[in-house]
Design a protein around this motif. Structure first.
Motif, PDB file in Angstrom:
ATOM      1  N   ARG A  33     132.399 -24.355  46.348  1.00  0.00           N
ATOM      2  CA  ARG A  33     132.924 -24.221  47.695  1.00  0.00           C
ATOM      3  C   ARG A  33     133.786 -25.605  48.246  1.00  0.00           C
ATOM      4  O   ARG A  33     134.123 -25.494  49.225  1.00  0.00           O
ATOM      5  N   ALA A  40     143.748 -29.708  52.325  1.00  0.00           N
ATOM      6  CA  ALA A  40     142.792 -28.735  52.993  1.00  0.00           C
ATOM      7  C   ALA A  40     141.998 -29.717  54.280  1.00  0.00           C
ATOM      8  O   ALA A  40     141.636 -29.029  55.205  1.00  0.00           O
ATOM      9  N   VAL A  44     141.905 -28.407  58.267  1.00  0.00           N
ATOM     10  CA  VAL A  44     140.731 -28.399  58.847  1.00  0.00           C
ATOM     11  C   VAL A  44     140.907 -28.918  60.432  1.00  0.00           C
ATOM     12  O   VAL A  44     140.558 -28.622  61.115  1.00  0.00           O
ATOM     13  N   ASP A 107     134.155 -18.596  61.065  1.00  0.00           N
ATOM     14  CA  ASP A 107     135.194 -17.665  60.708  1.00  0.00           C
ATOM     15  C   ASP A 107     134.574 -16.434  60.701  1.00  0.00           C
ATOM     16  O   ASP A 107     135.288 -15.445  61.132  1.00  0.00           O
ATOM     17  N   TYR A 122     133.144 -20.230  56.870  1.00  0.00           N
ATOM     18  CA  TYR A 122     133.385 -21.304  57.521  1.00  0.00           C
ATOM     19  C   TYR A 122     134.443 -22.163  56.805  1.00  0.00           C
ATOM     20  O   TYR A 122     134.664 -22.172  55.552  1.00  0.00           O
ATOM     21  N   ARG A 123     134.967 -23.259  57.595  1.00  0.00           N
ATOM     22  CA  ARG A 123     135.497 -24.306  56.890  1.00  0.00           C
ATOM     23  C   ARG A 123     135.012 -25.541  57.609  1.00  0.00           C
ATOM     24  O   ARG A 123     134.880 -25.716  58.757  1.00  0.00           O
ATOM     25  N   SER A 124     134.959 -26.438  56.845  1.00  0.00           N
ATOM     26  CA  SER A 124     134.164 -27.776  57.490  1.00  0.00           C
ATOM     27  C   SER A 124     134.534 -28.988  56.708  1.00  0.00           C
ATOM     28  O   SER A 124     134.958 -28.910  55.571  1.00  0.00           O
ATOM     29  N   VAL A 182     135.633 -31.646  52.151  1.00  0.00           N
ATOM     30  CA  VAL A 182     135.824 -30.296  52.672  1.00  0.00           C
ATOM     31  C   VAL A 182     134.939 -29.097  52.220  1.00  0.00           C
ATOM     32  O   VAL A 182     135.315 -29.247  50.585  1.00  0.00           O
ATOM     33  N   THR A 184     133.965 -24.953  52.184  1.00  0.00           N
ATOM     34  CA  THR A 184     134.652 -23.466  52.863  1.00  0.00           C
ATOM     35  C   THR A 184     133.705 -22.429  52.165  1.00  0.00           C
ATOM     36  O   THR A 184     133.352 -22.454  50.963  1.00  0.00           O
ATOM     37  N   SER A 186     134.253 -17.896  52.216  1.00  0.00           N
ATOM     38  CA  SER A 186     135.066 -16.960  52.748  1.00  0.00           C
ATOM     39  C   SER A 186     134.542 -15.364  51.816  1.00  0.00           C
ATOM     40  O   SER A 186     133.880 -15.659  51.013  1.00  0.00           O
TER      41      SER A 186
END
Length: 239
Positions: A33, A40, A44, A107, A122-124, A182, A184, A186
């Motif tokens: 991830r 990226a 974010v 998300d 999510y995106r972090s 980062v 993520t 999905s």
């Protein structure tokens, strides 16, 4: 979520660098991830509005939500700006230590057939470093404008700028974006094969930040300006 119109991210052709992993930013779990492109990280940060600042104050951990601004052209990898009262304990303590700043987008809620495989899309971003207290008056004002414009692009030019007394009451911290990671997720739930025939609903509940119709202050009879309307529309306000 739409990207705001602030020029926080350069043309894609200019973004060729990758995030350089360190002992603090290397993922230990779910390594697939990890997002390795520096672009990226900027995505974010651009899409976010608030961050959490983690700092140790008098021996105790303290995590505070706050607004932020970004200037990717200042410093080798860009700069994150934070602000607060000159008397705030977090602001006083931060320049003397390594801090951690996080930005998270939720998300979607991922519902699986099993409780174990429920998750979140999510995106972090996680950023480490020792922030510096901004002393230069021009950069201090620049950082504050970045914070204001990050929330509502163009707003800093449509307000009274801070006066000398207000600037004296406010501290600005600058944190390099060099050490960051980062992560993520999905897509749908990842159920075990033996659970696929179970009679439980599985799917994703999408999550979005939605703005309402801008509301005038009781003492303001002006029309909603274009930059405010534009920001609200980008967040899905009714037009």
């Amino acid at each position: 979520m739409d990207r705001v119109s602030m020029p926080l991210v350069p043309d894609p052709g200019d973004m060729t660098t990758r995030l350089q992993p360190t002992a603090r930013t290397t993922l230990r779990r779910s390594k697939e991830r990890a997002a390795t492109e520096r672009q990226a990280l900027y995505d974010v940060l651009t899409d976010g509005m608030f961050c959490h600042l983690g700092v140790v104050v008098d021996g105790d951990p303290l995590v505070l939500p706050t607004a932020y601004g970004v200037d990717i052209d200042r410093g080798p990898d860009g700069t994150l700006y934070l602000h607060g009262s000159v008397a705030a304990r977090s602001v006083v303590a931060a320049p003397r230590q390594a801090v951690c700043v996080t930005v998270t987008h939720a998300d979607g809620l991922v519902l699986a057939r099993s409780a174990f495989h429920h998750s979140v899309n999510y995106r972090s971003a996680v950023i480490f470093g020792v922030p510096r207290l901004v002393e230069d008056p021009d950069e201090k004002l620049h950082g504050l404008n970045r914070i204001v414009d990050h929330l509502v692009p163009g707003r800093s030019s449509a307000t009274r700028p801070p006066n000398r007394k207000e600037l004296a009451k406010t501290s600005v911290l600058a944190l390099d974006l060099t050490e960051a990671s980062v992560k993520t997720r999905s897509g749908p739930a990842n159920d075990e094969e033996q659970d696929l025939d179970l009679p439980y609903w599985t799917g994703v509940i999408p999550l979005h930040v939605i703005a309402g119709e801008p509301e005038n202050n009781p003492d303001c009879d002006l029309l909603v300006p274009a930059h405010v309307r534009s920001r609200a529309n980008r967040l899905g306000a009714p037009s």
